[in-house]
Design a protein around this motif. Structure first.
Motif, PDB file in Angstrom:
ATOM      1  N   ALA A  50     -61.537 -54.571  19.702  1.00 51.49           N
ATOM      2  CA  ALA A  50     -60.534 -55.631  19.875  1.00 51.49           C
ATOM      3  C   ALA A  50     -60.042 -55.702  21.317  1.00 51.49           C
ATOM      4  O   ALA A  50     -59.858 -56.787  21.869  1.00 51.49           O
ATOM      5  N   ALA A  51     -59.831 -54.554  21.962  1.00 47.65           N
ATOM      6  CA  ALA A  51     -59.407 -54.538  23.366  1.00 47.65           C
ATOM      7  C   ALA A  51     -60.519 -55.078  24.268  1.00 47.65           C
ATOM      8  O   ALA A  51     -60.256 -55.842  25.201  1.00 47.65           O
ATOM      9  N   ILE A 113     -53.914 -65.504  24.188  1.00 47.03           N
ATOM     10  CA  ILE A 113     -55.190 -65.126  24.795  1.00 47.03           C
ATOM     11  C   ILE A 113     -56.049 -66.390  24.852  1.00 47.03           C
ATOM     12  O   ILE A 113     -56.258 -67.036  23.808  1.00 47.03           O
ATOM     13  N   PRO A 114     -56.526 -66.769  26.026  1.00 51.95           N
ATOM     14  CA  PRO A 114     -57.331 -67.993  26.137  1.00 51.95           C
ATOM     15  C   PRO A 114     -58.549 -67.954  25.211  1.00 51.95           C
ATOM     16  O   PRO A 114     -59.242 -66.937  25.118  1.00 51.95           O
ATOM     17  N   GLY A 115     -58.773 -69.040  24.511  1.00 57.81           N
ATOM     18  CA  GLY A 115     -59.953 -69.158  23.662  1.00 57.81           C
ATOM     19  C   GLY A 115     -59.895 -68.376  22.362  1.00 57.81           C
ATOM     20  O   GLY A 115     -60.900 -68.284  21.657  1.00 57.81           O
ATOM     21  N   ALA A 116     -58.763 -67.811  22.024  1.00 56.12           N
ATOM     22  CA  ALA A 116     -58.651 -66.996  20.801  1.00 56.12           C
ATOM     23  C   ALA A 116     -58.140 -67.841  19.642  1.00 56.12           C
ATOM     24  O   ALA A 116     -57.054 -67.626  19.122  1.00 56.12           O
ATOM     25  N   TYR A 124     -61.872 -64.737  16.148  1.00 56.66           N
ATOM     26  CA  TYR A 124     -60.579 -64.954  16.797  1.00 56.66           C
ATOM     27  C   TYR A 124     -59.472 -63.991  16.372  1.00 56.66           C
ATOM     28  O   TYR A 124     -58.497 -63.813  17.090  1.00 56.66           O
ATOM     29  N   ARG A 125     -59.611 -63.344  15.223  1.00 60.46           N
ATOM     30  CA  ARG A 125     -58.574 -62.401  14.767  1.00 60.46           C
ATOM     31  C   ARG A 125     -58.720 -61.019  15.407  1.00 60.46           C
ATOM     32  O   ARG A 125     -57.823 -60.199  15.299  1.00 60.46           O
ATOM     33  N   ASP A 126     -59.854 -60.752  16.038  1.00 59.94           N
ATOM     34  CA  ASP A 126     -60.157 -59.414  16.562  1.00 59.94           C
ATOM     35  C   ASP A 126     -59.798 -59.316  18.045  1.00 59.94           C
ATOM     36  O   ASP A 126     -60.669 -59.307  18.912  1.00 59.94           O
ATOM     37  N   HIS A 127     -58.499 -59.265  18.336  1.00 59.65           N
ATOM     38  CA  HIS A 127     -58.016 -59.161  19.715  1.00 59.65           C
ATOM     39  C   HIS A 127     -56.895 -58.135  19.796  1.00 59.65           C
ATOM     40  O   HIS A 127     -56.192 -57.891  18.809  1.00 59.65           O
ATOM     41  N   ASP A 128     -56.753 -57.550  20.979  1.00 59.69           N
ATOM     42  CA  ASP A 128     -55.704 -56.548  21.205  1.00 59.69           C
ATOM     43  C   ASP A 128     -55.259 -56.629  22.668  1.00 59.69           C
ATOM     44  O   ASP A 128     -55.840 -55.975  23.538  1.00 59.69           O
ATOM     45  N   ALA A 134     -53.815 -51.757  28.540  1.00 63.99           N
ATOM     46  CA  ALA A 134     -53.887 -50.302  28.735  1.00 63.99           C
ATOM     47  C   ALA A 134     -55.176 -49.918  29.464  1.00 63.99           C
ATOM     48  O   ALA A 134     -55.161 -49.072  30.366  1.00 63.99           O
ATOM     49  N   TRP A 135     -56.303 -50.551  29.102  1.00 64.45           N
ATOM     50  CA  TRP A 135     -57.560 -50.263  29.804  1.00 64.45           C
ATOM     51  C   TRP A 135     -57.523 -50.766  31.242  1.00 64.45           C
ATOM     52  O   TRP A 135     -58.003 -50.083  32.153  1.00 64.45           O
TER      53      TRP A 135
END
Length: 150
Positions: A50-51, A113-116, A124-128, A134-135
């Protein structure tokens, strides 16, 4: 099977985070370059999906803002970084500077988040966003460098 550059890279010798010229190809009257933008140390860590997905969406725009000629930014299947394809010649130092600025933009990013969205993204649900930030912070604190091809 044709030769694949990344399969010949000795992953035991690379030290992330870094920028590395992974290939250069003459196309028409110009040059296309592929860069390895490595965030995580191979075989020791991997960026959670997700990140990584959020970093892909954010860096796709922010890198284009700092580096003309970007063709594509794609996550590595091993989840340790991205491949950047761009019209060249650019040079590792210019890519490193644009990557650093784009990571700083990720840290400052607020809002959506652009394009999410269901329409614009295949997952589209898999974002962090918190994980992506943090990365970005981790890489900036570690210090980016140019890694020569080994």
């Amino acid at each position: 099977m044709p030769e694949v550059e990344s399969f010949n890279l000795d992953h035991t010798k690379v030290r992330a985070p870094y920028v590395r010229l992974a290939g250069r190809k003459a196309v028409g009257g110009g040059v296309v370059e592929k860069y390895d933008l490595r965030l995580a140390q191979p075989n020791r860590e991997a960026i959670p999906t997700a990140a990584l997905h959020t970093l892909e969406h954010l860096l796709a725009g922010y890198l284009r803002a700092h580096l003309p000629g970007v063709i594509d930014l794609s996550p590595m299947g091993c989840r340790t970084g991205f491949y950047l394809v761009a019209e060249g010649p650019i040079g590792e130092e210019a890519v490193l500077e644009a990557f650093r600025k784009a990571l700083e933009d990720v840290l400052r990013h607020q809002g959506e988040i652009p394009g999410a969205s269901f329409r614009a993204c295949g997952n589209y649900r898999d974002h962090d966003l918190k994980g992506a930030k943090a990365w970005a912070q981790r890489v900036l604190e570690a210090g980016l460098k140019v890694q020569p091809t080994l």
